[in-house]
Design an enzyme around this catalytic site. Structure first.
Site, mmCIF file in Angstrom:
data_model
loop_
_atom_site.group_PDB
_atom_site.id
_atom_site.type_symbol
_atom_site.label_atom_id
_atom_site.label_comp_id
_atom_site.label_asym_id
_atom_site.label_seq_id
_atom_site.Cartn_x
_atom_site.Cartn_y
_atom_site.Cartn_z
ATOM 1 N N LYS A 29 71.958 97.897 29.860
ATOM 2 C CA LYS A 29 70.666 98.158 29.214
ATOM 3 C C LYS A 29 69.538 97.667 30.108
ATOM 4 C CE LYS A 29 68.410 97.303 24.689
ATOM 5 N NZ LYS A 29 68.594 96.618 23.392
ATOM 6 N N SER A 44 70.626 95.547 17.128
ATOM 7 C CA SER A 44 70.346 96.551 18.158
ATOM 8 C C SER A 44 71.560 97.029 18.935
ATOM 9 C CB SER A 44 69.305 96.009 19.147
ATOM 10 O OG SER A 44 68.032 95.985 18.560
ATOM 11 N N SER A 49 68.025 99.076 19.248
ATOM 12 C CA SER A 49 67.318 99.570 20.421
ATOM 13 C C SER A 49 68.225 99.892 21.602
ATOM 14 C CB SER A 49 66.298 98.511 20.863
ATOM 15 O OG SER A 49 66.973 97.303 21.240
#
Length: 524
Positions: A76, A195, A171
């Protein structure tokens, strides 16, 4: 080969059935073919190929570094990567190239893992849809599942809205989409209020949030220091255990990591569940949950009961206050953490030069989106001297009550809690954006954020397909530092449900069907 587990592909590499370079090239080609999903912010093709070549030399000499040697992974884009741009999907950090690796990234590289790219997210990980980053929204691979599209077309009442592409959740949506679309074997996400588990549920993959302190946060650009945990996204529970074995343990660079030695483990196969006690929190039967999710949750509880496990209803009475408590604490820590982005040390710097104050204001106005600025403003309000006791201190007291709720349940003999992960399966993007970010996060983090406030391990396991042939996941929450027990239960459940993962060919068949405009779309 692309759909193999980490253990299977590791064995194949060791036996010479496939080479690291060949494997890397296949994955890079697939990343290019599925570019329209927008799962990646940057693809590190040159670096990946060099890493693969080095891995291949090690295999020829019989000197592989570990079980991840030669295996493509993604990270990420809020984890620092030395020499590779790290943006947090924000204008504030465009062009920022860290001089060091996050500890978890370095541990992967030390094992010989191949970094194929940095994945997309909501700006600074503030969101639950992966729709609010400056590089555009991430598209759920299940949007292009043949079963989903055929069912939509057969339903005469299906609108154009329903047939539009689906959100991934957030996210860590880019990481979830990358794993789901077979463009990496595993990916790192971050989990502050759900997330990792939220997008894992919507994309039909496994998402693990370890106990707070079990994995180092060093190099993870912080959102909420007291809740942030690096998350793990994989296609099966065993792979999560493999990744956890690499990433877990004390880090002298992170004082919040556990001091006790961490020993990697393999998940045992259990056949006798009679000694297992599964808790069903009654407060998690919340308004807004779809009837399909409720049915899958009830069926899962029945599955454990039928297998001989003890299934009991439990109460977490302060759950109804957890969302409000979470958002006060989240905004307060965001305001503190975002103060470092002032245009002086690193990141975006405005051309405003009238005064230092004007420089700060212009830089932050240009660098942050409305979501980030909104949380900063809220957090600063909560932290004002006249408001501090009313909001921040009171929220901390409620957090303590939430922690005590979990402690009481686990001390009563419950081994693992079984809950929904999200209210429903993935929704179309055009429907999702009708609500503002704060409202969406409040709804979508309902079942996940309490585990972050309590610092407990939790995992999403894909459980079933909805009537529209979309994934529905369920969440297991365990005792602190009892990942072995949590993953053992999760693996048993995974084996019982035999979730029908998306077919790689389904995605590839849709590549040509996606319009050229959609595939080449650029976002401001």
């Amino acid at each position: 080969m692309l759909r193999a587990s980490l253990r299977e592909i590791s064995a194949a590499l060791k036996e010479g059935q496939v080479s690291p370079v060949e494997l890397c090239q296949k994955y890079l080609a697939l990343i290019k073919a599925t570019k329209f999903l927008n799962a990646y912010i940057s693809v590190t093709e040159d670096i990946a190929l060099k890493q693969a070549e080095a891995s291949e030399k090690r295999y020829r000499k019989g000197q592989r570094l570990g079980d991840l040697d030669g295996i493509p992974v993604a990270v990420k884009d809020n984890f620092s990567t030395m020499g590779i741009e790290t943006t947090c999907a924000s204008n504030m950090l465009k062009g920022y190239i860290p001089p060091y690796n996050a500890t978890v990234v370095q541990k992967l590289l030390d094992q010989g893992a191949i970094l194929v790219g940095k994945t997309n997210l909501d700006e600074f990980a503030m969101g639950s849809g992966s729709t609010d980053g400056v590089f555009g929204p991430v598209k759920n691979p299940w949007s292009y599942s043949q079963q989903y599209r055929e069912k939509c077309m057969r339903n005469s009442s299906t609108s154009n809205e329903e047939l539009s592409w689906l959100i991934t959740g957030g996210s860590s949506g880019g990481s979830a989409a990358a794993v789901s679309s077979f463009t990496c074997f595993a990916a790192l996400g971050s989990d502050t209020g759900g997330s990792t588990r939220n997008p894992a549920s919507l994309c039909g993959v496994v998402g693990l949030k370890p106990t707070y302190g079990l994995i180092s946060r060093h190099g993870l650009i912080p959102l909420v220091n007291s809740m942030d945990v690096p998350g793990i996204l994989t296609r099966c529970v065993d792979d999560s255990a493999t990744m956890l074995g690499v990433l877990g343990g004390h880090d002298p660079k992170d004082s919040t990591t556990v001091q006790d030695p961490f020993h990697p483990f393999q998940i045992p196969n259990i056949t006798d569940t009679s000694q297992l006690c599964i808790g069903i929190p009654k407060e998690y039967n919340a308004p807004g949950m779809s009837s399909e999710t409720l049915a899958v949750w009830s069926k899962a509880a029945g599955l454990f009961e039928k297998a001989g496990a003890k299934v009991v209803e439990v109460s977490l009475p302060h759950t109804c206050y957890s969302i409000v408590c979470y958002h006060v604490l989240c905004a307060a820590e965001v305001a503190s953490n975002m103060a470092r982005f002032d245009g002086l040390e690193y990141g975006h710097r405005s051309s405003a030069d009238k005064s230092t104050e004007a420089l700060y204001a212009a830089t932050r106005r240009e660098g942050f989106n409305d979501v980030v600025r909104g949380r900063i403003l809220s957090g600063n309000y909560f932290l004002l001297k006249q408001n501090y006791e009313t909001y921040f201190i009171k929220a901390q007291k409620v957090r303590r009550l939430i922690v005590e709720d979990f402690a009481k349940v686990f001390s009563s003999g419950v081994d693992v809690l079984l809950t929904p992960t999200t209210l429903s399966s993935a929704v179309p993007y055009v429907e999702f954006i009708k609500e503002d970010n704060r409202t969406r996060s409040t709804q979508d983090d309902l079942f996940t954020q309490a585990a972050n406030m309590a610092g407990l391990p939790a995992i999403n396991v894909p459980a079933a397909l909805s009537e529209r042939s979309l994934p529905i996941g369920l969440q297991f929450i365990g005792r602190a530092f009892c990942e072995l027990q949590l993953l053992t239960v999760a693996k048993w459940f995974e084996e019982q449900v035999q979730f029908p993962v998306i077919q790689l060919q389904d995605i590839m068949d849709q590549v040509d069907a996606v319009s050229q405009e959609e595939k080449s779309a650029s976002f401001p």
